[in-house]
Design a protein around this motif. Structure first.
Motif, PDB file in Angstrom:
ATOM      1  N   GLU A 184      -0.731  -6.527  -2.584  1.00 41.32           N
ATOM      2  CA  GLU A 184      -0.080  -7.125  -1.406  1.00 41.32           C
ATOM      3  C   GLU A 184      -1.000  -7.004  -0.184  1.00 41.32           C
ATOM      4  OE1 GLU A 184       2.800  -8.714  -1.261  1.00 41.32           O
ATOM      5  OE2 GLU A 184       4.027  -8.046  -2.947  1.00 41.32           O
TER       6      GLU A 184
ATOM      7  N   ASP B 296       1.448   2.038  -4.018  1.00 39.04           N
ATOM      8  CA  ASP B 296       0.928   1.997  -5.390  1.00 39.04           C
ATOM      9  C   ASP B 296       0.055   0.759  -5.596  1.00 39.04           C
ATOM     10  OD1 ASP B 296       2.694  -0.096  -5.628  1.00 39.04           O
ATOM     11  OD2 ASP B 296       4.231   1.084  -6.637  1.00 39.04           O
TER      12      ASP B 296
ATOM     13  N   ILE C  12       0.582  -2.182  -6.893  1.00 32.82           N
ATOM     14  CA  ILE C  12       1.119  -3.500  -6.502  1.00 32.82           C
ATOM     15  C   ILE C  12       1.027  -3.664  -4.987  1.00 32.82           C
ATOM     16  CG2 ILE C  12       3.188  -4.976  -6.474  1.00 32.82           C
ATOM     17  CD1 ILE C  12       3.902  -3.749  -9.198  1.00 32.82           C
ATOM     18  N   ASP C  13       1.247  -2.556  -4.264  1.00 36.33           N
ATOM     19  CA  ASP C  13       1.080  -2.602  -2.807  1.00 36.33           C
ATOM     20  C   ASP C  13      -0.371  -2.931  -2.449  1.00 36.33           C
ATOM     21  OD1 ASP C  13       3.759  -1.832  -2.154  1.00 36.33           O
ATOM     22  OD2 ASP C  13       3.256   0.209  -2.747  1.00 36.33           O
TER      23      ASP C  13
END
Lengths: 85, 342
Positions: A46, A40, A42-43
């Motif tokens: 990252e 998603d 947030i990934d």
């Protein structure tokens, strides 16, 4: 190139806490977002940090990010062409 | 003013408390300096894709809150209120160490999200799709009591009918270890291990068949002396129209340090003829350990039974009606909580 793909799979599993995945579970052309690994937004953040930290690549264009994070295959090619470290 | 009934309880602690059918019959004796909670299988409560980014504290909070709601047969509360002393300290450590190691560069979002103290209440709300009042209290050893007090006010003011109240603290990897070392250098150090846990309660204005007890009153006092606390306690009981002789059980947050004199005075001078209870030797010391004491008290009132593992004396009573909890940490942040059977 194969070594880089393996390294990317290992780092993605570790960084994104994909506890139920092994390196062997991720195919080179599996989509990273959506139906594939199911990552998603947030990934995505990252992964942007991972690219900057490990390969010295600063991704700033969201459209470019959408293309680069298509699969391990595409990501590995992009890193090979653009890495600064 | 509406009453506050405790209709559901849940505990994740260093004892096998997640199993609702057990009540500290077979306890684990801990001899180490730190003790981890006994974790349930979180995959039973949390989707693995969602759970992969969750901190231990968030997972504990979600599982305990689910159990507390289930035991009250409630799907979604009107409000979610949590208390925590340190939040998800493991991710806070990770985030801060990353700042140092990477010269303030490459900060990843996950540990930052988890390191905010309201993340547990927020994740519970997301899991339940609860869009109601959502507040987290971070007030050291009165964090849980502050959350409880807020819940009581919401019910009294008729702003909610069902409130999920809880407390979560993690042991982490580094910071608490430093506290342990620092504590060892004290003349009379904390003797109980340091611990972690999550305790959640469904508090409602309506009584149910399975209600545990009624929450009558809470008082928080920041500073008191071992002598003045006796007067504070008498005044607290007086405000609730109770005499010392009306208290059937006293639950004390003793941890073995020099500030246990606060408890000893009450034990010796005011409550020497009633059952006295302690609990931190079972769950460990942490800022919201008093929530474990609260869980013990709610079970005593429902089951009308005091397990041997928490007894400080051998006094027994045929019926337990009023239970008083008293906790403090390092001579500060004192709290009284009064529960009564229903």
């Amino acid at each position: 190139m194969d070594a880089l793909k393996q390294e990317l799979k290992k780092n993605i599993i570790e960084q994104l806490n994909l506890e139920d995945f092994t390196v062997e579970d991720i195919l080179d052309d599996d989509p990273l977002f959506g139906d594939g690994l199911g990552l998603d937004s947030i990934d995505a953040l990252e992964l942007i940090v991972l690219l900057d930290k490990d390969y010295g690549i600063k991704l700033t264009d969201p459209i470019e990010g959408k293309i680069v994070f298509k699969s391990i295959e595409v990501l590995a090619n992009y890193i090979t062409e653009n890495r600064t470290k | 003013m509406k009453a506050c009934f405790i209709n559901g309880v849940a505990s994740i602690s260093a004892q096998a408390t997640f199993n609702q059918s057990c009540f500290l019959e077979d306890v684990i004796v801990h001899n180490s300096k730190t003790i981890n909670a006994i974790h349930p299988n979180y995959k039973d409560f949390i989707n693995p894709i969602t759970g992969r980014r969750m901190a231990t504290g968030v997972k504990m909070g979600i599982a305990a809150s689910k159990l507390a709601l289930d035991s009250a047969q409630l799907a979604c509360p009107d409000a979610i209120i949590t208390g925590t002393g340190m939040g998800c300290i493991e991710d806070s450590e990770k985030f801060l160490n990353s700042i140092i190691e990477n010269d303030e560069q490459y900060l990843t979002p996950t540990s930052f999200i988890n390191s905010t103290h309201n993340t547990v209440a927020a994740q519970i709300a997301l899991t339940l799709d609860c869009k109601g009042y959502n507040v987290s209290y971070v007030h050291g050893s009165v964090s849980f009591e502050s959350a409880l007090y807020d819940a009581q006010l919401l019910l009294h003011e008729n702003e909610a009918s069902n409130v999920l109240v809880g407390a979560v603290d993690e042991l982490g990897n580094q910071f608490i270890q430093d506290i342990v070392i620092s504590e060892e250098n004290q003349s009379q150090a904390i003797l109980t291990p340091f611990g972690e846990g999550a305790h959640f309660f469904t508090i409602s204005s309506s009584r149910q068949d399975g209600s545990y007890c009624e929450l009558k009153a809470i008082q928080i006092i920041n500073i008191a002396t071992p002598d003045s606390i006796q007067e504070n306690l008498k005044e607290f009981l007086n405000q609730n129209r109770l005499l010392l002789s009306d208290v059937d059980v006293i639950v004390l947050g003793c941890n073995g340090d020099e500030f246990d004199c606060y408890y000893h005075n009450l034990q010796r001078l005011l409550f020497d003829t009633i059952p006295q209870i302690h609990y931190k030797h079972l769950c460990g010391e942490f800022f919201t350990a008093s929530a474990f004491g609260f869980w013990v008290a709610t079970n005593i009132l429902k089951k009308q039974y005091i397990p041997n593992s928490v007894k400080l004396n051998n006094v027994e009573k045929s019926r337990y009606k009023n239970v008083l909890l008293y906790n403090q940490f390092k001579g500060r942040q004192h709290s009284f909580t009064l529960l009564t059977s229903c």
